[in-house]
Design a protein around this motif. Structure first.
Motif: not given
Length: 356
Positions: A15, A18, A21, A33-37, A40
């Motif tokens: 992963k 952060d 960007d 791409s996985i939006k929900d941390k 993920s």
């Protein structure tokens, strides 16, 4: 999240932090791409588990070289669990993230301690020294202009003029050349890309002997120092924390033989001055490397025992934190496997035994 699509480590998954960007990565890596941390973190734990790895290996195309197709990655199945378990897994990964930040802080403190005792030269002039053949080629065997940049003389002079004196790498460390006889079925192998140039940590991969590259040559012991001879300015220098690791021949492997701190050597070789200094010894054009003898002949400042201990303590603290990260990661993976093999409630009860 990224997957390795091809190569010796096909199916490796990670992963992205952060920190930035946007990231650029090789075409041999696929990104998802996985939006929900929180989701993920759980998905990463799943693909690091034996069930996720098995799914990846089954989908790899078997040919001259294994390969993952994007459609296969899109169709991977991930078991759905309730918010309770995904929150637990997210909490573990959040702790891992915090520990990684602590590691970076500890290493930065080690560097600051070093800078308190050493006054590295600044504002180095970028020009070359004019030398006759008898003082250049006939002495060093080198005729390339890069070798004779004035800044390298300034670097060497700054260490030789250090108040407490100086030593060399070969006077304080032995060169390790222990050969691997490949009489085991598998080896824990480290190559250049397995060294984290950001903080000096490393990973190893369990490789079947028949799949080892030709350059897998040197057997090591705990405490040995790996110094990359390829692109040395990247600072790929690591201290090994396990015994019997097999490493690439593209490393110079050093073993402590004096009271000169191995942690201090690691920090020194990763400073901007030493990384730049090592470029002096590059040989080759299409694939520049340095030789082990050039590393062995490097001058090192003789810091007092207090300074060495202060630096060593900070680096040793990073080792402890990294071991904690490994424990937490294994806990997250085990919880996912328990949830799949038994049930989610059992996995959560198992996690309750650990204090995060």
């Amino acid at each position: 999240m990224v997957f390795t699509k091809i190569g010796s480590y096909i199916g490796d998954v990670a992963k992205l932090p952060d920190t930035y960007d946007y990231y650029n990565f090789s075409q041999n890596v696929a990104g998802a791409s996985i939006k929900d941390k929180k989701l993920s973190s759980y998905i990463l734990a799943f693909f690091l588990s034996k069930f996720g790895k098995l799914q990846i290996l089954r989908s790899a195309m078997v040919s001259g070289q294994g390969k993952l197709e994007l459609d296969d990655i899109r169709n991977y199945k991930v078991p759905c669990f309730t918010k309770n378990l995904t929150d637990e897994i997210f909490g573990i990964f959040n702790n891992i993230s915090n520990l990684e930040k602590q590691i970076n802080l500890c290493y930065n403190k080690a560097e600051k301690i070093l800078y308190q005792y050493l006054d590295f030269p600044k504002n180095i002039p970028q020009y070359y020294t004019v030398k006759t053949l008898d003082k250049s080629l006939f002495q060093s065997g080198r005729l390339d202009a890069e070798y004779y940049q004035t800044k390298y003389e300034i670097y060497e002079r700054s260490i030789k003029n250090f108040a407490n004196g100086y030593t060399t790498v070969k006077e304080t460390f032995d060169l390790v050349t222990d050969k691997c006889y490949r009489n085991l079925n598998q080896y824990r192998y480290i190559e250049i890309g397995d060294i984290n140039v950001g903080n000096g940590s490393y990973i190893f991969n369990l490789i079947n002997t028949k799949d080892l590259p030709d350059n897998a040559k040197i057997m090591t012991k705990v405490g040995d120092i790996l110094v990359s001879t390829v692109r040395p300015n990247r600072g790929a220098v690591a201290i090994l924390e396990e015994n019997n690791l097999l490493v690439s021949g593209a490393f110079t492997v050093l073993r402590q033989k004096s009271n000169y701190s191995k942690e201090l050597l690691q920090v020194l070789l990763r400073t901007p001055m030493y990384r730049d200094w090592l470029l002096k010894f590059n040989v080759g054009t299409s694939y520049p490397v340095i030789k082990s003898n050039d590393i062995l002949n490097l001058q090192l400042p003789l810091l007092n025992e207090t300074a060495q201990n202060e630096v060593s303590d900070k680096i040793q603290e990073t080792f402890r934190l990294r071991n904690k990260i490994k424990q937490l990661l294994n806990t997250a993976i085990k919880a996912v496997e328990i949830a799949i093999e038994k049930n989610e409630s059992y996995a959560i009860k198992w996690l309750d035994k650990f204090k995060f």
